[in-house]
Design a protein around this motif. Structure first.
Motif, PDB file in Angstrom:
ATOM      1  N   LYS A 254       0.825  -1.204   0.000  1.00 52.42           N
ATOM      2  CA  LYS A 254       0.000   0.000   0.000  1.00 52.42           C
ATOM      3  C   LYS A 254       0.862   1.259   0.000  1.00 52.42           C
ATOM      4  CE  LYS A 254      -4.218  -1.640   2.251  1.00 52.42           C
ATOM      5  NZ  LYS A 254      -5.105  -1.464   3.419  1.00 52.42           N
ATOM      6  N   GLY A 255       0.509   2.189  -0.853  1.00 50.87           N
ATOM      7  CA  GLY A 255       1.177   3.480  -0.882  1.00 50.87           C
ATOM      8  C   GLY A 255       2.383   3.567  -1.785  1.00 50.87           C
ATOM      9  N   VAL A 256       2.785   2.444  -2.409  1.00 50.29           N
ATOM     10  CA  VAL A 256       3.995   2.453  -3.236  1.00 50.29           C
ATOM     11  C   VAL A 256       3.843   3.393  -4.428  1.00 50.29           C
ATOM     12  CG1 VAL A 256       5.288   1.044  -4.898  1.00 50.29           C
ATOM     13  CG2 VAL A 256       4.994   0.258  -2.557  1.00 50.29           C
ATOM     14  N   GLY A 257       2.700   3.358  -5.098  1.00 46.72           N
ATOM     15  CA  GLY A 257       2.517   4.200  -6.272  1.00 46.72           C
ATOM     16  C   GLY A 257       2.705   5.670  -5.951  1.00 46.72           C
ATOM     17  N   ALA A 258       2.104   6.135  -4.864  1.00 51.97           N
ATOM     18  CA  ALA A 258       2.240   7.538  -4.466  1.00 51.97           C
ATOM     19  C   ALA A 258       3.686   7.859  -4.090  1.00 51.97           C
ATOM     20  CB  ALA A 258       1.309   7.848  -3.300  1.00 51.97           C
ATOM     21  N   THR A 259       4.344   6.916  -3.434  1.00 54.96           N
ATOM     22  CA  THR A 259       5.737   7.134  -3.053  1.00 54.96           C
ATOM     23  C   THR A 259       6.633   7.275  -4.280  1.00 54.96           C
ATOM     24  OG1 THR A 259       5.437   5.888  -1.003  1.00 54.96           O
ATOM     25  CG2 THR A 259       7.694   6.180  -1.769  1.00 54.96           C
ATOM     26  N   VAL A 260       6.403   6.432  -5.280  1.00 55.41           N
ATOM     27  CA  VAL A 260       7.198   6.515  -6.507  1.00 55.41           C
ATOM     28  C   VAL A 260       6.930   7.830  -7.227  1.00 55.41           C
ATOM     29  CG1 VAL A 260       7.560   5.503  -8.789  1.00 55.41           C
ATOM     30  CG2 VAL A 260       7.406   4.029  -6.776  1.00 55.41           C
ATOM     31  N   ARG A 261       5.687   8.238  -7.306  1.00 59.98           N
ATOM     32  CA  ARG A 261       5.370   9.502  -7.983  1.00 59.98           C
ATOM     33  C   ARG A 261       6.059  10.660  -7.289  1.00 59.98           C
ATOM     34  NH1 ARG A 261      -0.343   9.488 -11.114  1.00 59.98           N
ATOM     35  NH2 ARG A 261       0.786  11.193 -12.103  1.00 59.98           N
ATOM     36  N   SER A 262       6.085  10.639  -5.958  1.00 57.38           N
ATOM     37  CA  SER A 262       6.773  11.696  -5.218  1.00 57.38           C
ATOM     38  C   SER A 262       8.276  11.660  -5.494  1.00 57.38           C
ATOM     39  CB  SER A 262       6.519  11.539  -3.717  1.00 57.38           C
ATOM     40  OG  SER A 262       5.152  11.755  -3.407  1.00 57.38           O
ATOM     41  N   ALA A 263       8.832  10.453  -5.537  1.00 60.05           N
ATOM     42  CA  ALA A 263      10.264  10.313  -5.808  1.00 60.05           C
ATOM     43  C   ALA A 263      10.618  10.841  -7.191  1.00 60.05           C
ATOM     44  CB  ALA A 263      10.677   8.851  -5.671  1.00 60.05           C
ATOM     45  N   VAL A 264       9.759  10.589  -8.172  1.00 57.23           N
ATOM     46  CA  VAL A 264      10.004  11.087  -9.529  1.00 57.23           C
ATOM     47  C   VAL A 264       9.949  12.605  -9.549  1.00 57.23           C
ATOM     48  CG1 VAL A 264       9.102  11.149 -11.891  1.00 57.23           C
ATOM     49  CG2 VAL A 264       9.193   8.982 -10.638  1.00 57.23           C
ATOM     50  N   ARG A 265       8.970  13.180  -8.871  1.00 54.23           N
ATOM     51  CA  ARG A 265       8.853  14.644  -8.843  1.00 54.23           C
ATOM     52  C   ARG A 265      10.059  15.289  -8.164  1.00 54.23           C
ATOM     53  NH1 ARG A 265       3.261  13.566  -7.729  1.00 54.23           N
ATOM     54  NH2 ARG A 265       3.698  13.737  -5.487  1.00 54.23           N
ATOM     55  N   GLU A 266      10.611  14.616  -7.154  1.00 53.43           N
ATOM     56  CA  GLU A 266      11.727  15.181  -6.393  1.00 53.43           C
ATOM     57  C   GLU A 266      13.082  14.916  -7.021  1.00 53.43           C
ATOM     58  OE1 GLU A 266      11.191  13.481  -2.558  1.00 53.43           O
ATOM     59  OE2 GLU A 266       9.274  14.503  -2.222  1.00 53.43           O
ATOM     60  N   THR A 267      13.137  14.095  -8.061  1.00 55.02           N
ATOM     61  CA  THR A 267      14.395  13.806  -8.738  1.00 55.02           C
ATOM     62  C   THR A 267      14.781  15.000  -9.605  1.00 55.02           C
ATOM     63  OG1 THR A 267      13.952  11.431  -8.776  1.00 55.02           O
ATOM     64  CG2 THR A 267      15.544  12.258 -10.370  1.00 55.02           C
ATOM     65  N   PRO A 268      16.035  15.452  -9.534  1.00 59.84           N
ATOM     66  CA  PRO A 268      16.464  16.604 -10.348  1.00 59.84           C
ATOM     67  C   PRO A 268      16.131  16.433 -11.815  1.00 59.84           C
ATOM     68  CG  PRO A 268      18.166  16.010  -8.775  1.00 59.84           C
ATOM     69  CD  PRO A 268      17.117  14.944  -8.680  1.00 59.84           C
ATOM     70  N   ALA A 269      15.822  17.532 -12.472  1.00 60.84           N
ATOM     71  CA  ALA A 269      15.336  17.488 -13.854  1.00 60.84           C
ATOM     72  C   ALA A 269      16.351  16.901 -14.820  1.00 60.84           C
ATOM     73  CB  ALA A 269      14.944  18.896 -14.299  1.00 60.84           C
ATOM     74  N   ASP A 270      17.629  17.015 -14.502  1.00 63.53           N
ATOM     75  CA  ASP A 270      18.652  16.508 -15.425  1.00 63.53           C
ATOM     76  C   ASP A 270      19.053  15.074 -15.121  1.00 63.53           C
ATOM     77  OD1 ASP A 270      19.920  16.939 -13.038  1.00 63.53           O
ATOM     78  OD2 ASP A 270      21.710  17.863 -13.918  1.00 63.53           O
ATOM     79  N   THR A 271      18.241  14.380 -14.335  1.00 66.02           N
ATOM     80  CA  THR A 271      18.585  13.033 -13.877  1.00 66.02           C
ATOM     81  C   THR A 271      17.647  11.992 -14.490  1.00 66.02           C
ATOM     82  OG1 THR A 271      19.381  13.901 -11.779  1.00 66.02           O
ATOM     83  CG2 THR A 271      18.863  11.562 -11.844  1.00 66.02           C
ATOM     84  N   GLY A 272      18.237  10.945 -15.077  1.00 67.51           N
ATOM     85  CA  GLY A 272      17.457   9.809 -15.523  1.00 67.51           C
ATOM     86  C   GLY A 272      17.186   8.865 -14.372  1.00 67.51           C
TER      87      GLY A 272
END
Length: 390
Positions: free
Chosen positions: A224-242
């Motif tokens: 439970k909650g993994v999808g939201a956690t991943v979305r947050s992690a993607v948003r917080e990843t620097p823009a120049d980072t794959g």
């Protein structure tokens, strides 16, 4: 193949299916009416009741259980006998308590000692991770140690799922507080260590920045909650980072969370199709995901069920380059039937397919780039070749 304790092995090893994929007609929420590790799961009880009952051998199993109850015998044991005769490879029967344990595991809680295990090329079992604060960590067990036996049972050459089952005490339903004795090796040193099982919680998502311009998001299981956690992690990843999405050893979980994770990288569209007793249905991503950032999905033989569904969606949609080894190949659909004594039978009713119609069950997902050694390093190299996220 690698394995984590909470999600790799349902109970009743040898009495039911070795692994269970649960994938019902209405896929919402978590584990209100029962959730199994290693599978795809729905949970809303009201919507679940609207699903069609499993056909064919499901009727034979439930009838056998009802007849046993009427005769004063064990419905669970009668259902197990009926399942064993059905030829349903993935079917299994679980006591009410076992089902509750599975619900807890998909909430991120489990009973174990805190070890993550993997099998080396020669069949030896290596400790690949130790959970902080766990009984194993307190005993000084370290990643890189070899596990040679569990309660006197030699585990060399044993599938990781069975090793996990021994560690948890699945065959005898061992609760927290019971002990398990491990035979361990570290270099030339060999010793025996007795641990006391405990109730632990999981960190299903971990994020780390690699040298250079890559971020690794590892998903251990779809709790439970993994999808939201991943979305947050993607948003917080620097823009120049794959991003390297590490799904190695991920044995599945909640299909809603796998779909929500797909939504982090897709702008809507098809994630998978599936059938339940011949009725065709589909899963779709939500709109608004990050579709520009370079993405590599890292998989292996322990990538299963919901993790394969996610991998297939990202690959078919051209969103990720898949690197690693062929995945496990668990794509059949089970639905639960509650028996008179509260136990639950999980029985196969269909299969799911990737957006391009590929069947996963028994085949797995073939990576775009197959790598057996140094997969993470290769994934990072591939990521660098995909161009800047900006």
């Amino acid at each position: 193949m690698s394995g984590r304790e909470p999600f790799c092995q349902p109970r009743r090893l040898g009495r039911g299916a070795a692994l269970t994929l649960v994938f019902a007609s209405v896929l919402v929420g978590g584990a209100a009416t029962g959730s199994l590790p290693c599978g795809l799961r729905q949970a809303d009880s009201a919507e679940r009741r609207e699903a069609a009952a499993p056909a064919g051998h499901a009727e034979a199993v439930t009838r056998a259980a009802a007849e046993a109850a009427a005769d004063g015998k064990s419905p669970l044991e009668a259902a197990e006998r009926a399942v064993s005769r059905s030829g349903d490879r993935w079917a299994a029967v679980y006591s009410e308590g076992e089902y509750e344990e599975f619900e807890a595991s998909l909430d991120g809680r489990y009973t174990g000692v805190g070890l993550v295990a993997g099998r080396e090329a020669g069949g030896l079992i290596e400790i690949t991770g130790v959970r902080s604060g766990s009984p194993a960590a307190a005993a000084g067990i370290r990643a890189g140690d070899r596990l040679r036996s569990v309660d006197g049972h030699r585990v060399d050459g044993t599938p990781v799922t069975e090793v996990v089952s021994l560690l948890r005490g699945d065959a005898t339903d061992e609760p927290a507080g019971t002990t398990v004795t491990l035979g361990l090796e570290r270099g030339t040193r060999a010793w025996s260590q007795t641990l006391r099982r405990a109730r632990l919680s999981t960190d299903s998502v971990t994020v780390r920045r690699l040298d250079g311009r890559a971020t690794v998001i590892k998903i251990a299981a779809f709790t439970k909650g993994v999808g939201a956690t991943v979305r947050s992690a993607v948003r917080e990843t620097p823009a120049d980072t794959g991003i390297v999405l590490d799904l190695r050893g991920n044995s599945g979980g909640l299909v809603t969370e796998a779909t929500a994770t797909a939504s982090a990288f897709l702008d809507g569209g098809l994630v998978a199709t599936y059938d339940v007793d011949g009725a065709q249905r589909a899963l779709h991503a939500e709109s608004g995901g990050d579709t520009a950032r370079p993405l590599v999905a890292l998989v292996d033989g322990g990538t299963m069920s919901a993790a394969e569904l996610l991998t297939g969606a990202l690959q078919d949609r051209g969103r990720a380059v898949v690197v690693g080894a062929r995945t496990f190949g668990k794509g059949s659909v089970q639905m639960p039937s509650r028996l008179p004594d509260g136990s639950v039978a999980e029985l196969t009713v269909g299969h799911y397919r990737t957006p391009l119609g590929r069947t996963v069950d028994g085949r797995g997902i073939t990576p775009d780039l197959e790598v057996s050694v140094g997969a993470l390093a290769r994934a990072e190299t591939v990521l660098g070749g995909l161009g800047d996220a900006s």
